[in-house]
Enzyme design. Structure first.
Site, PDB file in Angstrom:
ATOM      1  CG  ASN A   1       6.884  -5.302  -3.705  1.00  0.00           C
ATOM      2  OD1 ASN A   1       7.415  -6.379  -3.468  1.00  0.00           O
ATOM      3  ND2 ASN A   1       6.581  -4.431  -2.756  1.00  0.00           N
TER       4      ASN A   1
ATOM      5  CG  HIS B   1      11.794  -5.467  -1.028  1.00  0.00           C
ATOM      6  ND1 HIS B   1      11.302  -6.424  -1.902  1.00  0.00           N
ATOM      7  CD2 HIS B   1      10.713  -4.770  -0.582  1.00  0.00           C
ATOM      8  CE1 HIS B   1       9.988  -6.299  -1.971  1.00  0.00           C
ATOM      9  NE2 HIS B   1       9.609  -5.305  -1.196  1.00  0.00           N
TER      10      HIS B   1
ATOM     11  CB  CYS C   1       9.063  -7.427   1.189  1.00  0.00           C
ATOM     12  SG  CYS C   1       7.413  -7.132   0.541  1.00  0.00           S
TER      13      CYS C   1
HETATM   14  O1  UT7 Z   1       7.307  -4.109   0.115  1.00  0.00           O
HETATM   15  C1  UT7 Z   1       6.858  -2.895   0.607  1.00  0.00           C
HETATM   16  C2  UT7 Z   1       5.606  -2.544  -0.148  1.00  0.00           C
HETATM   17  N1  UT7 Z   1       5.166  -1.208  -0.025  1.00  0.00           N
HETATM   18  C3  UT7 Z   1       5.623  -0.172  -0.738  1.00  0.00           C
HETATM   19  O2  UT7 Z   1       6.554  -0.232  -1.492  1.00  0.00           O
HETATM   20  C4  UT7 Z   1       4.872   1.139  -0.597  1.00  0.00           C
HETATM   21  C5  UT7 Z   1       5.750   2.325  -0.443  1.00  0.00           C
HETATM   22  N2  UT7 Z   1       4.978   3.509  -0.795  1.00  0.00           N
HETATM   23  C6  UT7 Z   1       4.962   4.028  -2.039  1.00  0.00           C
HETATM   24  O3  UT7 Z   1       5.629   3.513  -2.897  1.00  0.00           O
HETATM   25  C7  UT7 Z   1       4.112   5.235  -2.307  1.00  0.00           C
HETATM   26  O4  UT7 Z   1       3.568   5.715  -1.106  1.00  0.00           O
HETATM   27  C8  UT7 Z   1       2.983   4.934  -3.316  1.00  0.00           C
HETATM   28  C9  UT7 Z   1       3.569   4.646  -4.688  1.00  0.00           C
HETATM   29  C10 UT7 Z   1       2.147   3.747  -2.852  1.00  0.00           C
HETATM   30  C11 UT7 Z   1       2.052   6.137  -3.440  1.00  0.00           C
HETATM   31  O5  UT7 Z   1       2.773   7.269  -3.883  1.00  0.00           O
HETATM   32  P1  UT7 Z   1       2.425   8.713  -3.330  1.00  0.00           P
HETATM   33  O6  UT7 Z   1       3.262   9.686  -4.072  1.00  0.00           O
HETATM   34  O7  UT7 Z   1       2.577   8.651  -1.829  1.00  0.00           O
HETATM   35  O8  UT7 Z   1       0.931   8.904  -3.794  1.00  0.00           O
HETATM   36  P2  UT7 Z   1      -0.346   9.143  -2.886  1.00  0.00           P
HETATM   37  O9  UT7 Z   1      -0.738   7.898  -2.197  1.00  0.00           O
HETATM   38  O10 UT7 Z   1      -0.091  10.367  -2.055  1.00  0.00           O
HETATM   39  O11 UT7 Z   1      -1.436   9.485  -3.952  1.00  0.00           O
HETATM   40  C12 UT7 Z   1      -1.342  10.663  -4.739  1.00  0.00           C
HETATM   41  C13 UT7 Z   1      -2.525  10.693  -5.670  1.00  0.00           C
HETATM   42  C14 UT7 Z   1      -3.873  10.507  -4.973  1.00  0.00           C
HETATM   43  O12 UT7 Z   1      -4.793  11.378  -5.617  1.00  0.00           O
HETATM   44  P3  UT7 Z   1      -5.241  12.748  -4.906  1.00  0.00           P
HETATM   45  O13 UT7 Z   1      -5.852  12.343  -3.615  1.00  0.00           O
HETATM   46  O14 UT7 Z   1      -3.961  13.541  -4.747  1.00  0.00           O
HETATM   47  O15 UT7 Z   1      -6.188  13.335  -5.891  1.00  0.00           O
HETATM   48  C15 UT7 Z   1      -4.246   9.098  -5.294  1.00  0.00           C
HETATM   49  O16 UT7 Z   1      -5.648   8.903  -5.331  1.00  0.00           O
HETATM   50  O17 UT7 Z   1      -2.428   9.642  -6.625  1.00  0.00           O
HETATM   51  C16 UT7 Z   1      -3.662   8.918  -6.679  1.00  0.00           C
HETATM   52  N3  UT7 Z   1      -3.378   7.543  -7.017  1.00  0.00           N
HETATM   53  C17 UT7 Z   1      -3.312   7.085  -8.266  1.00  0.00           C
HETATM   54  N4  UT7 Z   1      -3.488   7.702  -9.463  1.00  0.00           N
HETATM   55  C18 UT7 Z   1      -3.336   6.953 -10.563  1.00  0.00           C
HETATM   56  C19 UT7 Z   1      -3.105   6.517  -6.167  1.00  0.00           C
HETATM   57  N5  UT7 Z   1      -2.858   5.400  -6.865  1.00  0.00           N
HETATM   58  C20 UT7 Z   1      -2.980   5.736  -8.176  1.00  0.00           C
HETATM   59  C21 UT7 Z   1      -2.830   5.004  -9.362  1.00  0.00           C
HETATM   60  N6  UT7 Z   1      -3.008   5.670 -10.534  1.00  0.00           N
HETATM   61  N7  UT7 Z   1      -2.511   3.698  -9.407  1.00  0.00           N
END
Ligand code: UT7
Length: 321
Positions: free
Chosen positions: A278, A248, A109
Site C-alpha cells: 500500500n 487504491h 490514500c
Molecule cells: O489505505 C487503507 C489502509 N488500510 C487497510 O488496507 C487495512 C484494511 N484491513 C485489512 O486489510 C485487514 O484487516 C488486515 C490485513 C489488516 C488484517 O487482517 P485480518 O484478517 O482482519 O486479521 P486480524 O487483524 O483479525 O488478525 C488475525 C490474526 C491475529 O492473531 P490472533 O489474535 O487471531 O491469534 C493477529 O495477531 O493474525 C495476527 N496477525 C499477524 N500474524 C502474522 C496480525 N498481523 C500479522 C502478521 N503476521 N503481520
C-alpha cells in the site's frame, strides 16, 4: 481536462515478505493470504521528494508539455520530507517550473483523486492550463515496525500525471469525507512543545501509524462500491462499459470484495500491490502509469479510478481515454 502523460517511481530496495519474517513475527503465507502483498519497496537512499521528482519527470517527458508551460502543481502526500516547504514546492524547485503555483493536499490514500478533482476545478475556471498532479509517500518512516498488523501492509513510492485543460476526458467525479470515523487510521503530528505547556514526564517522541484494520476494511468494502455506482450514474456510463477499475491498492481482499459487490469480473481490476504494498496516495497514479505504459489503454476506453483512506476520505472518477 485530459491526461497527457503519466509516470511512477519506486525505491531500489525490495523487501520481500520473507525478508520481513526475518525481523518480526510474521510469514509470507500470512501476508499473502490476508493481503495479496508479496513485497514492497522501502526508501533507503530515496526521499519523498526524490521519488516524486522521478515520477513527475517521466510524466512530463511523456506529456510533451514544457516546464515553462506548467502553471499548477498539486502534490498529495501525508509523508512529505518537510512540514514546510511543501512537497509541491520542493518539486517545483527541482524541475525548474518557475511559472507554476504549487501546493499540497492531505487526504490520505484518496489524495490523488483529491488532487485530480482540485486540478480539474482550476482548469475549468480557465485560471490554469497545464497541471502536474501526483501522489508520493515514504510511509516506511511513519510505521511502528513493532506493530506487525500494520507495518507489513505499507511501502514507499510515487505516481504522477500531467493534465491539460484541453479535452473532455473527465466524465464524472465524486468525493466524500467522514471525519467522525477518522480515529480508525491515524498518525499524530509532533507533540506540543512550547513554553507554556510542559507536563512532568511528557514525551517528545514522535507517533507512528495506528490502524484498526478491520474497521478500515469494512469502511472500504461498503464505501467504494457506492462511490463507484454514484459516479457512474453521474457520468451516465453503464458499469459494463468500464474497461478497468483502478482501485487504491490496499489489499487484494478489498479489491475482490468490491468486484463481487459490483458483480464485475476481477480481470477488470488490475493490481500492483503484489509488488509495492500500500503506497497510499501514490497507488492509483502508479497503477494508471503501469497500464498506460503497457499499452492497455485505447482511445474511447472508459476507466474508473477510486481511492479511500485516512480522514476518512474517498473519491471516484470516470475517465474516457
Ligand atoms: O489505505 C487503507 C489502509 N488500510 C487497510 O488496507 C487495512 C484494511 N484491513 C485489512 O486489510 C485487514 O484487516 C488486515 C490485513 C489488516 C488484517 O487482517 P485480518 O484478517 O482482519 O486479521 P486480524 O487483524 O483479525 O488478525 C488475525 C490474526 C491475529 O492473531 P490472533 O489474535 O487471531 O491469534 C493477529 O495477531 O493474525 C495476527 N496477525 C499477524 N500474524 C502474522 C496480525 N498481523 C500479522 C502478521 N503476521 N503481520
Amino acid at each position: 481536462m485530459k491526461i497527457l502523460g503519466t509516470g511512477s517511481a519506486l525505491p531500489k530496495k525490495v523487501v520481500s515478505n520473507d525478508d520481513l519474517a526475518q525481523v518480526m513475527d510474521t510469514s509470507d503465507e500470512w501476508i499473502r493470504t490476508r493481503t495479496g502483498i508479496e513485497r514492497r519497496h522501502i526508501a533507503v537512499e530515496e526521499t519523498t521528494t526524490s521519488l516524486a521528482v522521478e515520477a513527475c519527470k517521466k510524466a512530463l517527458e511523456q506529456s510533451k508539455v514544457s516546464i515553462d508551460e506548467l502553471d499548477l502543481i498539486v502534490a498529495a502526500t501525508v509523508s512529505s520530507d518537510y512540514i514546510y516547504p511543501t512537497l509541491s514546492c520542493e518539486i517545483q524547485a527541482a524541475i525548474g517550473a518557475k511559472n507554476a503555483t504549487a501546493f499540497d493536499i492531505s487526504a490520505g490514500c484518496s489524495g490523488f483523486l483529491f488532487a485530480l478533482a482540485t486540478a480539474d476545478a482550476y482548469l475549468r475556471t480557465g485560471r490554469y492550463k497545464n497541471a502536474l498532479i501526483l501522489g508520493a509517500e515514504t510511509l516506511s518512516k511513519m510505521m511502528d515496525w513493532s506493530d506487525r498488523s500494520t507495518c507489513v501492509l505499507f511501502g514507499d513510492g510515487a505516481g504522477a500525471a500531467v493534465v491539460s485543460a484541453e479535452g473532455n476526458q473527465l466524465l464524472g467525479m465524486v468525493q466524500g469525507s467522514d471525519g467522525a470515523r477518522g480515529t480508525v487510521l491515524k498518525c499524530k503530528n509532533r507533540p506540543v512543545h512550547n513554553l507554556y505547556k510542559q507536563e512532568a514526564g511528557q514525551s517528545l517522541a514522535y507517533s507512528y501509524t495506528e490502524m484498526d484494520g478491520s474497521a478500515v476494511y469494512k469502511f472500504a468494502v461498503r464505501t467504494v462500491p457506492n462511490a463507484i455506482a454514484n459516479v457512474l450514474e453521474q457520468a451516465k456510463v453503464p458499469v459494463a462499459d468500464v474497461k478497468y477499475f483502478l482501485l487504491h491498492q490496499a489489499n487484494l481482499r478489498i479489491i475482490e470484495a468490491v468486484a463481487k459487490r459490483m458483480n464485475q469480473p476481477l480481470e477488470k481490476f488490475p493490481t500492483i500491490l503484489e509488488e509495492c504494498g500500500n503506497i497510499s496516495a501514490a497507488s492509483v497514479p502508479s497503477l494508471l502509469d503501469q497500464i498506460h505504459r503497457e499499452g492497455k489503454l485505447s482511445k474511447g476506453d472508459k476507466i474508473v479510478m477510486a481511492g479511500f483512506g485516512a480522514g476518512l476520505t474517498w473519491g471516484a472518477c470516470v475517465l474516457e481515454w
